[in-house]
Scaffold this active site. Structure first.
Site, short mmCIF file in Angstrom:
data_model
loop_
_atom_site.label_atom_id
_atom_site.label_comp_id
_atom_site.label_asym_id
_atom_site.label_seq_id
_atom_site.Cartn_x
_atom_site.Cartn_y
_atom_site.Cartn_z
N TYR A 86 5.42 13.04 -3.19
CA TYR A 86 3.96 12.93 -3.12
C TYR A 86 3.33 13.60 -4.34
CZ TYR A 86 -0.78 13.80 -1.35
OH TYR A 86 -2.14 13.88 -1.20
N ASP A 119 6.65 4.99 -12.61
CA ASP A 119 6.73 3.53 -12.63
C ASP A 119 8.13 3.01 -12.34
OD1 ASP A 119 7.65 4.56 -15.10
OD2 ASP A 119 7.62 2.54 -15.87
N ARG A 143 0.82 -1.21 0.00
CA ARG A 143 0.00 0.00 0.00
C ARG A 143 0.85 1.25 0.00
NH1 ARG A 143 -5.38 -1.10 1.54
NH2 ARG A 143 -5.62 -3.26 2.11
N ASN A 167 0.61 4.73 -14.65
CA ASN A 167 1.94 4.99 -14.10
C ASN A 167 2.31 6.47 -14.16
OD1 ASN A 167 2.52 2.37 -13.40
ND2 ASN A 167 3.46 1.88 -15.37
N ASP A 216 8.04 1.69 -19.42
CA ASP A 216 6.69 1.14 -19.22
C ASP A 216 5.69 2.25 -18.93
OD1 ASP A 216 4.71 -0.79 -19.01
OD2 ASP A 216 4.99 -0.97 -16.85
P1 AMP Z 1 1.39 1.37 -6.86
O1 AMP Z 1 1.64 0.35 -5.83
O2 AMP Z 1 2.63 2.12 -7.28
O3 AMP Z 1 0.62 0.83 -8.03
O4 AMP Z 1 0.48 2.49 -6.17
C1 AMP Z 1 -0.87 2.28 -5.87
C2 AMP Z 1 -1.63 3.58 -5.99
O5 AMP Z 1 -1.21 4.51 -4.99
C3 AMP Z 1 -1.41 4.32 -7.30
O6 AMP Z 1 -2.28 3.87 -8.27
C4 AMP Z 1 -1.67 5.77 -6.93
O7 AMP Z 1 -3.04 6.05 -7.00
C5 AMP Z 1 -1.20 5.84 -5.50
N1 AMP Z 1 0.16 6.36 -5.43
C6 AMP Z 1 1.30 5.68 -5.60
N2 AMP Z 1 2.38 6.45 -5.46
C7 AMP Z 1 1.92 7.68 -5.18
C8 AMP Z 1 2.55 8.96 -4.93
N3 AMP Z 1 3.87 9.08 -4.95
N4 AMP Z 1 1.76 10.03 -4.70
C9 AMP Z 1 0.41 9.89 -4.70
N5 AMP Z 1 -0.24 8.74 -4.92
C10 AMP Z 1 0.50 7.64 -5.17
#
Ligand code: AMP
Length: 285
Positions: A101, A163, A35, A150, A145
């Site tokens: 963020y 990504d 998460r 991403n 990718d």
């Molecule tokens: P991921 O595990 O990278 O697929 O992240 C899951 C979800 O968390 C993504 O689809 C984004 O909606 C949110 N998320 C990931 N990284 C960030 C970030 N640096 N800032 C804001 N939201 C993020």
């Protein structure tokens, strides 16, 4: 509110972060490996995204080496359109990535909300992506990718590539489309050798998707998408209205012969980009 303080720089590169350095806030999303939470570094009050990855998952999918390499690559990439990875730490069960963020979340959600983007907004995103990819290619980092889920947006709406290479391994979060196939260049679909020009192809796909709302080779099944990509079965629907300059750029990127695709430099000089893109990376119109 995004804190104006300095990011949690590793002034001492050996600095060891730990969970005690952060106040954890709301969850931002969930990926295959764990998460993501908004968090605040206690000392600087700087807001970051903390990605929590379960070691068990990494071991299960034997991703350890790949994750480590990709983390090292992302830490070394410092560009306004690439999401920063400030550092990482771990405990017995989890790995924590300290990420920049992206306040406005996934570009994909914006695209779904609006249906399709204006030419100004699409061109601004394509220019931001092109600049980020040119920077990556200079550093010999290819095939990022890039696909809409991403791509994240910061508090001003600036695009950030977010990504890791290993995200190709993760199950697509979108079920309305055919996994990741929509973004693959013909040489990758055909399992042939490929180089940096796959990124130029993907820019053509994304440009089309930004302007029309769905990728150009979308089909009922993966096999049909596969066939459409290999045939370059490209159509421009009559609605929404899209300028001939935009269609020209797309047609010059979605070219089967990879060496004949428009270069990143030529994309930046293309009349559609020059006319529509906001060079500050921010366009909310
Ligand atoms: P991921 O595990 O990278 O697929 O992240 C899951 C979800 O968390 C993504 O689809 C984004 O909606 C949110 N998320 C990931 N990284 C960030 C970030 N640096 N800032 C804001 N939201 C993020």
């Amino acid at each position: 509110m995004v804190s104006q303080n300095q990011p949690p720089k590793q002034d001492n590169p050996k600095r060891q972060w730990s969970l005690r350095d952060f106040e954890i806030g709301k969850p931002l999303g969930k990926g295959k490996f764990g998460r993501v939470y908004v968090a605040r570094e206690v000392k600087s009050k700087y807001i970051v995204a903390l990605k929590v990855i379960f070691k068990e998952q990494i071991e299960k999918y034997r991703m350890h080496h790949q994750l480590r390499r990709e983390m090292e690559i992302q830490t070394s990439l410092q560009h306004p359109n690439i999401l920063r990875l400030y550092g990482w730490f771990h405990d017995d069960e989890r790995i924590f990535l300290i990420l920049e963020y992206a306040h406005n979340g996934e570009l994909y959600n914006e695209l779904r909300k609006k249906g399709h983007l204006t030419e100004k907004q699409a061109a601004t995103y394509i220019l931001s992506l092109t600049k980020a990819l040119a920077y990556c290619h200079e550093k010999h980092v290819i095939h990022r990718d890039i696909k809409p889920e991403n791509l994240l947006l910061d508090h001003e709406g600036r695009l950030k590539i977010a990504d890791f290479g290993w995200s190709v391994q993760s199950k697509s979060k979108r079920n309305t489309m055919c996994g990741t196939l929509d973004y693959l260049a013909p040489e990758m679909v055909a399992n042939k050798e490929h180089d940096f020009a796959v990124d130029n192809w993907t820019l053509g796909i994304l440009c089309y998707e930004f302007l029309y709302g769905s990728p150009p080779f979308e089909a009922e099944s993966q096999v049909d998408t596969f066939k459409r990509i290999l045939r370059i079965d490209l159509n421009f629907p009559s609605a929404p209205t899209v300028s001939s300059d935009a269609k020209n750029l797309i047609s010059r990127l979605l070219v089967k012969e990879s060496s004949r695709r428009l270069s990143l430099q030529k994309i930046m000089e293309h009349p559609w980009i020059l006319k529509n893109a906001d060079p500050t990376d921010v366009c909310n119109k």
